[in-house]
Design an enzyme around this catalytic site. Structure first.
Site, PDB file in Angstrom:
ATOM      1  N   LYS A 209       0.814  -1.225   0.000  1.00 32.54           N
ATOM      2  CA  LYS A 209       0.000   0.000   0.000  1.00 32.54           C
ATOM      3  C   LYS A 209       0.844   1.270   0.000  1.00 32.54           C
ATOM      4  O   LYS A 209       0.466   2.261  -0.604  1.00 32.54           O
ATOM      5  CB  LYS A 209      -0.988   0.001   1.170  1.00 32.54           C
ATOM      6  CG  LYS A 209      -2.157  -0.940   0.920  1.00 32.54           C
ATOM      7  CD  LYS A 209      -3.235  -0.872   1.970  1.00 32.54           C
ATOM      8  CE  LYS A 209      -4.296  -1.914   1.667  1.00 32.54           C
ATOM      9  NZ  LYS A 209      -5.386  -1.973   2.616  1.00 32.54           N
TER      10      LYS A 209
ATOM     11  N   ASP B 197     -10.900   1.898   1.535  1.00 35.55           N
ATOM     12  CA  ASP B 197     -11.037   1.148   2.798  1.00 35.55           C
ATOM     13  C   ASP B 197     -11.946   1.856   3.804  1.00 35.55           C
ATOM     14  O   ASP B 197     -12.811   1.238   4.427  1.00 35.55           O
ATOM     15  CB  ASP B 197      -9.662   0.956   3.457  1.00 35.55           C
ATOM     16  CG  ASP B 197      -8.853  -0.158   2.811  1.00 35.55           C
ATOM     17  OD1 ASP B 197      -9.440  -1.041   2.168  1.00 35.55           O
ATOM     18  OD2 ASP B 197      -7.614  -0.131   2.965  1.00 35.55           O
TER      19      ASP B 197
HETATM   20  P1  NDP Z   1      -0.201  -2.524   8.280  1.00 35.98           P
HETATM   21  O1  NDP Z   1       0.910  -3.515   8.133  1.00 35.98           O
HETATM   22  O2  NDP Z   1      -0.169  -1.267   7.499  1.00 35.98           O
HETATM   23  O3  NDP Z   1      -0.335  -2.081   9.836  1.00 35.98           O
HETATM   24  C1  NDP Z   1      -0.240  -3.036  10.834  1.00 35.98           C
HETATM   25  C2  NDP Z   1      -0.659  -2.425  12.184  1.00 35.98           C
HETATM   26  O4  NDP Z   1      -0.858  -3.513  13.080  1.00 35.98           O
HETATM   27  C3  NDP Z   1       0.387  -1.525  12.807  1.00 35.98           C
HETATM   28  O5  NDP Z   1      -0.283  -0.502  13.519  1.00 35.98           O
HETATM   29  C4  NDP Z   1       1.117  -2.464  13.782  1.00 35.98           C
HETATM   30  O6  NDP Z   1       1.659  -1.801  14.888  1.00 35.98           O
HETATM   31  C5  NDP Z   1      -0.044  -3.292  14.240  1.00 35.98           C
HETATM   32  N1  NDP Z   1       0.304  -4.644  14.746  1.00 35.98           N
HETATM   33  C6  NDP Z   1       0.776  -5.697  14.049  1.00 35.98           C
HETATM   34  N2  NDP Z   1       0.900  -6.773  14.850  1.00 35.98           N
HETATM   35  C7  NDP Z   1       0.492  -6.386  16.091  1.00 35.98           C
HETATM   36  C8  NDP Z   1       0.386  -7.040  17.340  1.00 35.98           C
HETATM   37  N3  NDP Z   1       0.718  -8.350  17.501  1.00 35.98           N
HETATM   38  N4  NDP Z   1      -0.098  -6.340  18.398  1.00 35.98           N
HETATM   39  C9  NDP Z   1      -0.439  -5.035  18.261  1.00 35.98           C
HETATM   40  N5  NDP Z   1      -0.345  -4.352  17.090  1.00 35.98           N
HETATM   41  C10 NDP Z   1       0.117  -5.026  16.015  1.00 35.98           C
HETATM   42  O7  NDP Z   1      -1.533  -3.362   7.980  1.00 35.98           O
HETATM   43  P2  NDP Z   1      -2.926  -2.789   7.448  1.00 35.98           P
HETATM   44  O8  NDP Z   1      -3.220  -1.546   8.181  1.00 35.98           O
HETATM   45  O9  NDP Z   1      -2.941  -2.770   5.977  1.00 35.98           O
HETATM   46  O10 NDP Z   1      -3.950  -3.952   7.881  1.00 35.98           O
HETATM   47  C11 NDP Z   1      -4.365  -4.080   9.231  1.00 35.98           C
HETATM   48  C12 NDP Z   1      -5.485  -5.098   9.337  1.00 35.98           C
HETATM   49  O11 NDP Z   1      -6.661  -4.630   8.676  1.00 35.98           O
HETATM   50  C13 NDP Z   1      -5.161  -6.463   8.744  1.00 35.98           C
HETATM   51  O12 NDP Z   1      -5.700  -7.451   9.588  1.00 35.98           O
HETATM   52  C14 NDP Z   1      -5.900  -6.442   7.428  1.00 35.98           C
HETATM   53  O13 NDP Z   1      -6.260  -7.734   6.993  1.00 35.98           O
HETATM   54  C15 NDP Z   1      -7.137  -5.643   7.817  1.00 35.98           C
HETATM   55  N6  NDP Z   1      -7.802  -5.001   6.670  1.00 35.98           N
HETATM   56  C16 NDP Z   1      -9.072  -5.384   6.366  1.00 35.98           C
HETATM   57  C17 NDP Z   1      -9.736  -4.820   5.312  1.00 35.98           C
HETATM   58  C18 NDP Z   1     -11.131  -5.255   5.008  1.00 35.98           C
HETATM   59  O14 NDP Z   1     -11.640  -4.877   3.951  1.00 35.98           O
HETATM   60  N7  NDP Z   1     -11.788  -5.990   5.876  1.00 35.98           N
HETATM   61  C19 NDP Z   1      -9.117  -3.784   4.481  1.00 35.98           C
HETATM   62  C20 NDP Z   1      -7.780  -3.419   4.898  1.00 35.98           C
HETATM   63  C21 NDP Z   1      -7.151  -4.041   5.949  1.00 35.98           C
HETATM   64  P3  NDP Z   1       3.143  -1.118  14.871  1.00 35.98           P
HETATM   65  O15 NDP Z   1       3.004   0.122  14.030  1.00 35.98           O
HETATM   66  O16 NDP Z   1       3.416  -0.833  16.279  1.00 35.98           O
HETATM   67  O17 NDP Z   1       4.051  -2.158  14.233  1.00 35.98           O
END
Ligand code: NDP
Length: 282
Positions: free
Chosen positions: A68, A110
């Site tokens: 993205k 989104d």
């Molecule tokens: P990104 O990789 O951009 O962001 C990941 C985020 O998750 C960061 O804030 C990260 O924190 C946090 N994170 C990851 N692992 C953990 C953990 N174990 N505990 C706490 N925080 C954690 O991912 P996206 O934003 O693109 O996607 C996020 C979620 O949203 C996914 O599950 C994705 O499948 C879902 N999604 C669903 C959509 C839908 O249409 N239903 C559309 C888009 C996304 P840090 O910054 O501290 O590393």
């Protein structure tokens, strides 16, 4: 007969994606001639793969994990909502764009998909409510403007990396009451709505949540989805929340927004959401 227009979702990995299922049904329903596939591209191949797709006549792409941010660098123009979010999940050829003179438009569907799912499919009211958003990645960026547009009384972003959450507060603070905290500052005040926009569920993990943030009046929403409840949804039920749900509807609604951008017609989402839910259980 001319060949159908080509669309795809590009990610890594991408084999699990339900987007082909959704877009093929939208196409059948609206009588549009198109094909929609998946493209697996590792980060180092991403830019060349996107250029080749459009140069060879492709019409539009959905962008998923982990591309993205990289996709932002390829676009010539952003829609206002993509500009606001600073993240995109949809690419389209700009009007007048050709295979040789590409001209790519980036959009972010989104947040609109989330808002439609919350309001239309689940009838969840946001106005005047206290909202907690877990995560500060691409999905959170897309969600913030539409969520703040629904006028919560306050919105708290919690993230492991607090700096990322603070950046989002700076970016969106003109739209409403926003604050950024780390998980250690969560406390035990219950929220009306808790939205999980972290990628934790994808790894079968649960963010480090304080038990008191959810009570019997709280509604919990996980953007992730699956055949079985995610760890966050299971946790929310164990806490006795009023309702907990997953992001299947968001997936269908954001797809409908992309389909509308590409084809100029808005498909009916309810029938496709039911079909997708049945397919997941099959
Ligand atoms: P990104 O990789 O951009 O962001 C990941 C985020 O998750 C960061 O804030 C990260 O924190 C946090 N994170 C990851 N692992 C953990 C953990 N174990 N505990 C706490 N925080 C954690 O991912 P996206 O934003 O693109 O996607 C996020 C979620 O949203 C996914 O599950 C994705 O499948 C879902 N999604 C669903 C959509 C839908 O249409 N239903 C559309 C888009 C996304 P840090 O910054 O501290 O590393």
């Amino acid at each position: 007969m001319s060949n159908p227009d080509r669309y795809a979702v590009i990610g890594h990995p991408v084999g699990h994606s339900r987007s082909p299922f959704i877009h093929q049904r939208f196409a059948a329903q609206t009588g549009q001639s198109l094909e929609y596939t998946t493209i697996d591209a590792a980060p180092e191949e991403f830019a060349a793969t996107v250029r080749a797709f459009f140069s060879n006549g492709g019409k539009g792409l959905n962008i998923t994990v982990p591309h993205k941010e990289a996709a932002l660098k390829l676009v010539d123009e952003l829609t206002p909502r993509a500009q606001r979010a600073g993240a995109i999940n949809t690419l389209a050829l700009r009007k007048g764009g050709t295979a040789t003179q590409l001209g790519l438009l980036g959009d972010n569907t989104d947040g609109a998909g989330l808002a439609r799912d919350l309001l239309n499919n689940h009838r969840i009211m946001i106005a005047g409510r206290r909202v907690l958003l877990l995560g500060a990645g691409g999905a959170a960026r897309g969600a913030l403007a539409p969520l703040l547009g629904l006028k919560p009384s306050e919105l708290t972003i919690v993230n492991r990396n607090v700096l990322r959450a603070q950046e989002l507060v700076e970016r969106f603070r003109d739209l409403g009451q926003l604050r950024a905290i780390g998980y250690d500052a969560l406390g035990n005040d219950a929220y009306d709505l808790v939205i999980n926009a972290t990628a934790a569920s994808l790894a079968g993990e649960l963010p480090a949540l304080s038990p008191g943030i959810v009570n019997t009046r709280s509604i919990c929403y996980d953007m992730a989805y699956g055949r079985d409840d995610t760890p966050f949804v299971r946790w929310a039920h164990q806490r006795g929340c009023a309702r907990a749900t997953m992001g299947l509807g968001m997936l269908v609604e954001q797809a409908a927004e992309s389909f509308h951008l590409w084809r100029g017609v808005r498909p009916d989402t309810a029938s496709v959401l039911s079909a997708l839910a049945a397919e997941l259980q099959a």
